[in-house]
Design a protein around this motif. Structure first.
Motif, mmCIF file in Angstrom:
data_model
loop_
_atom_site.group_PDB
_atom_site.id
_atom_site.type_symbol
_atom_site.label_atom_id
_atom_site.label_comp_id
_atom_site.label_asym_id
_atom_site.label_seq_id
_atom_site.Cartn_x
_atom_site.Cartn_y
_atom_site.Cartn_z
ATOM 1 N N ARG A 99 0.841 -1.197 0.000
ATOM 2 C CA ARG A 99 0.000 0.000 0.000
ATOM 3 C C ARG A 99 0.880 1.252 0.000
ATOM 4 O O ARG A 99 0.638 2.189 -0.742
ATOM 5 N N ALA A 107 3.577 0.689 -3.354
ATOM 6 C CA ALA A 107 3.155 0.334 -4.713
ATOM 7 C C ALA A 107 1.756 0.825 -5.056
ATOM 8 O O ALA A 107 1.592 1.625 -5.971
ATOM 9 N N TRP A 108 0.752 0.357 -4.315
ATOM 10 C CA TRP A 108 -0.622 0.621 -4.768
ATOM 11 C C TRP A 108 -0.934 2.102 -4.791
ATOM 12 O O TRP A 108 -1.522 2.607 -5.744
ATOM 13 N N ILE A 126 0.902 3.858 -7.651
ATOM 14 C CA ILE A 126 0.393 3.394 -8.952
ATOM 15 C C ILE A 126 -1.000 3.955 -9.192
ATOM 16 O O ILE A 126 -1.277 4.553 -10.243
#
Lengths: 395, 166
Positions: free
Chosen positions: B28, B31-32, B35
């Motif tokens: 989280r 990356a998430w 992104i």
């Protein structure tokens, strides 16, 4: 939606297409040890028998399992070969204290036991499950992929249902499955952090991001937003994305000849389902609980009855999540290996060719199932989250 | 069921939960979020660009229709002015004609009056002249005629005759 999904499944299928071929090569080397004459017909099972040799001595007390492992079973002994296949399949699906790769190649993993104090030692002490490990004056023995406390000789006693009665220490070992979970977590972390980094320079994805970004957007647009709604979906994205890629990648890892069976393990799917369950309950709004305990728009007398049914549903949901993923992945492995095992049982070229073809077909199907199960799990999780945060307009 | 419970490994459950939770938090953070933010940002910028293009097109359209309206107005204005000019010309011409006719009539009347007056004067003059001439002639005639007695008598008788005839 379906077409997009099929497209990416097909892509993944192509990526791993070469894996069965690799499995056969691997088996070929082992075939010599067995001195089997039908070399070609025995690729897979030769490997299987060799693998099973690991716990040959560990389970010597267990005679009801039939033939000794690693011994040559003549093709005429169909029953004997059947039991070899059965044991091979079981062994392949079970967790292990070492990471076996090919033939003698592999590495031991740390064993962590809590038995009157923490005990950490290398699984090499078990000598592939053949010998008793002595740690701080205690003796441990691996039997059917589980560690039991034994005496110095490694005696295992059984009850009338053929279950070992020996004491089992609390086992927090880094088994093959735990190793794969950690490995996959590290892999995913670097993979997705790498993808995230490419966005720093430009808003257009590059490298792996080109393939992964459409999937991320797919999960957002086709799973999260339609099921949870524009208003709340953002909170759940991290969980949904992580669980989707985690399940999918581990399913795919299970399709490699390494014999990894993480998502086909009940402990793993229980953990995933329980997380989904707790997130659902903790994000439950007033409407959600209202619909469970005191269903609006239904005669008052019927409401307690519905509450009971809803409560059962509450428990059944994580249970179904658990079993669906576990059973699907396990069944896939069992079917593929059983059909490969048929080649060994029939021991002829006439059987080898169609069964190899059938295995290939099922293998490709399993690649689809690998993605499908990840999709279904994510889809259902988001559906449950959606029900928890839904706000009904009361009339 | 018995087998399922027997297969359940607490150690694996523990590690799976621990690693998975860690993975969620790490992904989280690293990356998430980046992104999804990047994807959102890109989508927004694309949407913004599309909207801007749409707005520009609308503006162009509005401008075009505006131009057309102005052109139309100008054409109408021109028509109106031309029409006005034409009307004005017509009235002026008509007025001029009327004035001219009136003027001419007036002149004719005046001329007629003058002619009448001249004529009357001339007739009066002629009458006077004729009267004077007549008297002179009569004087001369009478002077000559009445120089002899008999001629006077004849004259008188003739005059009496004439009266009788009347």
């Amino acid at each position: 939606m379906i077409s997009k999904f099929t497209a990416f499944s097909a892509f993944v299928g192509l990526m791993f297409f070469s894996a069965p071929a690799a499995a056969q090569d691997h088996g070929h080397e082992d075939a010599h040890q067995e001195e089997v004459h039908h070399d070609d017909a025995h690729h897979e099972d030769a490997h299987a028998v060799e693998m099973h040799a690991e716990d040959a001595h560990g389970a010597h007390a267990d005679h009801s399992e039939g033939h000794g492992h690693g011994e040559f079973v003549p093709a005429s002994d169909t029953e004997g070969r059947k039991s070899v296949v059965k044991e091979t399949v079981e062994h392949h699906l079970a967790d292990s204290y070492e990471f076996h790769i090919v033939g003698p190649v592999g590495f031991p993993l740390p064993v962590i036991l809590y038995d009157n104090g923490l005990k950490v030692f290398s699984s090499a002490k078990f000598h592939h499950g053949e010998s008793v490990a002595e740690v701080d004056g205690q003796y441990y023995m691996v039997h059917h992929s589980k560690i039991y406390k034994t005496d110095a000789e490694g005696t295992i006693t059984y009850d009338e249902h053929h279950h070992p009665t020996n004491e089992k220490p609390l086992d927090f070992s880094i088994t093959k499955n735990v190793f794969m979970i950690i490995f996959m977590a590290v892999f995913m972390f670097f993979l997705f952090r790498g993808v995230a980094k490419t966005y720093k320079n430009s808003l257009v994805p590059s490298k792996a991001g080109r393939f992964l970004e459409p999937l991320i957007v797919f999960i957002r647009d086709e799973i999260a937003i339609p099921n949870i709604g524009e208003k709340h979906y953002k909170r759940y994205m991290s969980f949904l994305l992580t669980i989707f890629f985690f399940i999918w990648f581990l399913n795919l890892a299970g399709m490699t000849p390494l014999g990894v069976n993480v998502t086909g393990n009940i402990a793993v799917t229980v953990s995933l389902a329980l997380m989904t369950f707790f997130i659902t309950q903790f994000s439950g709004k007033k409407d959600y609980w209202m619909h469970i305990f005191w269903m609006p728009g239904v005669p008052v007398l019927l409401r307690p009855v519905l509450a009971v049914i809803e409560l059962i549903g509450l428990v059944v949901k994580p249970f179904s999540l658990t079993i669906r993923l576990y059973a699907n992945m396990l069944a896939g492995h069992v079917v593929i290996m059983s059909i490969l095992g048929l080649i060994y049982i029939f021991a002829s070229y006439t059987a080898a060719i169609p069964f190899t073809g059938l295995t290939l077909f099922l293998y490709v199907l399993e690649l689809l199932v690998a993605a499908l199960q990840a999709y279904i799990f994510t889809m259902l999780a988001s559906l449950y989250f959606g029900a928890a945060v839904e706000e009904h307009d009361h009339h | 069921m018995d087998k399922l419970i027997n297969d359940f490994s607490i150690g694996l459950f523990f590690w799976q939960s621990l690693v998975f939770l860690l993975l969620i938090f790490l992904l989280r953070r690293y990356a998430w979020k980046p992104i999804l933010n990047a994807v959102n940002e890109r989508e927004e910028s694309i949407e913004g660009a599309l909207k801007a293009a749409e707005a520009a097109r609308e503006e162009m359209k509005a401008l075009q229709s505006n131009n057309e309206a102005i052109m139309k107005e100008a054409r109408e204005e021109r028509e109106r002015i031309l029409k006005e000019a034409r009307d004005m010309k017509n009235t002026i011409v008509a007025e001029a004609k009327e004035t001219a006719v009136a003027e001419a009539e007036k002149t004719v009347v005046a001329a007629k009056a003058a002619i009448e007056a001249e004529k009357a004067a001339a007739v009066a003059e002629l009458k006077n002249q004729a009267a004077v001439l007549s008297i002179e002639v009569a004087e001369k005639v009478l002077g000559q005629e009445l120089s002899a007695e008999n001629k006077q008598a004849a004259m008188i008788s003739k005059m009496i005759d004439e009266v009788k005839i009347n």
